[in-house]
Design a protein around this motif. Structure first.
Motif: not given
Length: 567
Positions: A285-295
């Protein structure tokens, strides 16, 4: 441009806001390997003294869409520059193309090969014995194949033998799914390629949560023809039927949930042709606080696993980059390939080969693309740079093959949210100067980034939104930042461009090698940047950004005095 430097922009808002743009000099990266083949100079000299045999003749008997073929060659008059061309469709006579000018007849041979390999590639004694055996990898591309032996090198090729035909069991099968973010955070798009037109079969996706009810979402179908191309080679020797491109929109996804899906085509007789089963995890969800990984990377291209077309090192880092991403796929949530996608440069068969190469990645996580000069640029076609780098594709192929949440596909800039990230993808191949539609679009986002020729126009945005070079820190940025970190990420796989010899105080790290970026947001307060090399996947540069919410509130728009890059 192919290189990496830490000097993209990160503006600290609620979450993490990134502006991505394909940054490059106006350069063609050299000739495409196929451009050195004198297709129009081909002469026919078929002879019984030479034969070429390919086996197996039937491919994909176990539903695989990639298979190795053995090509045996016997030639009584061998030469060191003899080469094998892989052609598809197998019948590559002059009936497959028309002359550009009605006053002139088409050449004897009007189709470039899908790929080629020298007869002595793995057979050092070929010039003496005339015997060779090559291992070539084929992918399912909606038609049959044949292998042709040429003498006379690449510039004055003479066709002396053609093999038997080989083909996949079902050349029309749905293949190479590419996921992408939809226009809403809870929507995923699935795009794939097949040989089924809308009058032959109904395309759809069957999908749902693991263990839950499955649903059907129908798909739209697009294609294009030779006349859609802007010039040669895309509409001449590089043309190949692209098949049909299907896109389905999977909506109302629950955040951070694993879904399975498979591609289907319902034939007129009721039979359903299925793909294999794939899976993906829906967006947070937009703004959701969780581990997020981007290449993030640009300029990758494609490379042949069998060593074909490798004599001029066109995209030598491509397979390494792809392999590193596949090996680490469990730790990747979304990929941004920001321009110069496959370097087809008007040889359309390359798009199939590229989508096949990235399938393990693009079928599992959103694979977001941007426009580069090798996708878009062509004289009098509306591109900002009127050079020939797209090989006549002028954006048509990239915009059809890949789905992105643009308002208008011809205007290849867009924004997308992924959890704590907001991405703004700009387009260097359309006008970005002050007062243009794209400039106004970029200004909606706090933070922007442009290539060197755009600095005069975008400098005001950099200043307005605190993008000022004024911090000596290099590895750990804390609290309220008074500037923007810029990163150039153009070393995905294509040939590299040397750095300028000038040294500046604001250039922190440079690396003349192939690699990609990884951003890891642990929460709203902690962001890790890593630059990894493609050859080993190890980290060679990194920094962290950490701040509290009060630091965001302290950074207000227009609170910075005007400065220049020199200062």
């Amino acid at each position: 441009m192919g290189e990496m430097s830490q000097v993209i922009g990160l503006s600290l808002l609620v979450g993490w806001c990134l502006v991505l743009l394909s940054l490059k000099e106006v350069t063609s990266h050299g000739d495409h390997p196929f451009a050195k083949i004198g297709i129009h100079q081909v002469t026919f000299a078929l002879t019984d003294a030479v034969y070429v045999k390919a086996s197996p003749a039937i491919l994909g008997s176990k539903d695989q869409n990639t298979e190795w073929v053995t090509v045996d060659i016997s030639n009584l008059n061998p030469s060191i520059d003899d080469w094998i061309g892989v052609f598809s469709p197998a019948n590559f006579s002059d009936s497959t193309c028309l002359p550009e000018n009605s006053r002139f007849s088409p050449p004897y041979l009007c189709s470039a090969p899908i790929k080629f390999q020298y007869a002595n590639y793995t057979n050092p004694n070929y010039k003496v014995t005339g015997e060779a055996s090559l291992k070539l990898q084929l992918i399912n591309q909606r038609s049959d194949f044949s292998f042709a032996l040429f003498t006379g090198g690449l510039s004055t090729p003479k066709l002396v033998a053609i093999s038997n035909t080989v083909a996949f069991v079902n050349p029309n099968a749905p293949l190479y799914p590419r996921l992408a973010q939809g226009k809403m955070w809870d929507e995923m798009t699935v795009t794939w390629t097949s040989g089924y037109g809308i009058t032959e079969a109904e395309p759809f996706v069957e999908w749902g949560k693991i263990g839950g009810d499955q649903r059907h979402s129908s798909a739209g179908t697009l294609t294009f023809d030779r006349r859609s191309m802007c010039g040669a080679p895309a509409r001449t020797v590089g043309w190949r039927d692209p098949g049909y491109i299907h896109t389905s929109f999977l909506k109302d996804l629950w955040p951070n949930q694993v879904y399975t899906y498979k591609l289907g085509h319902k034939l007129l007789n009721g039979t359903i042709i299925w793909s294999q089963i794939y899976k993906f995890k829906s967006s947070p969800y937009p703004g959701q606080d969780s581990l997020q990984r981007v290449i993030i990377f640009g300029d990758m291209g494609k490379e042949e696993a069998d060593g074909s077309n490798e004599y001029n090192n066109f995209q030598p880092g491509s397979l390494n980059t792809t392999k590193q991403l596949i090996d680490d796929l469990e730790n990747i949530d979304i990929v941004f390939h920001i321009g110069d996608i496959c370097y087809a440069n008007g040889y359309l068969s390359q798009w199939d080969q590229f989508t096949s190469q990235i399938e393990p990645i693009a079928s599992a996580v959103p694979y977001m693309t941007a426009s580069g000069n090798h996708e878009r640029d062509w004289p009098n076609s509306g591109s900002f740079y009127e050079n020939n780098d797209s090989g006549g594709e002028c954006g048509v192929v990239a915009q059809t093959m890949f789905q992105v949440p643009t308002v208008n596909k011809d205007k290849f800039w867009y924004s997308t949210d992924y959890g704590m990230f907001r991405f703004c993808i700009a387009d260097s191949e359309h006008d970005w100067r002050e007062g243009t539609e794209q400039y106004n679009f970029i200004e909606q986002f706090e933070g922007s980034f442009g290539e060197p020729m755009g600095r005069d126009s975008l400098q005001k945005l950099w200043q307005k939104y605190k993008n000022i070079c004024m911090n000596d820190e290099k590895t750990n940025y804390k609290g309220s930042l008074n500037g923007t970190i810029h990163v150039v990420a153009g070393g995905g796989g294509a040939d590299l461009t040397p750095f300028t010899p000038f040294q500046t105080t604001w250039s922190v790290f440079r690396d003349y090698d192939y690699g990609f970026l990884k951003l890891t947001a642990f929460d709203h307060s902690s962001l890790l940047f890593e630059y990894k090399k493609s050859r080993d996947g190890k980290v060679y540069d990194s920094f962290t950004i950490s701040r509290d919410y009060r630091d965001i509130l302290a950074c207000t728009v227009d609170s910075c005095s005007s400065t220049t890059l020199a200062s």
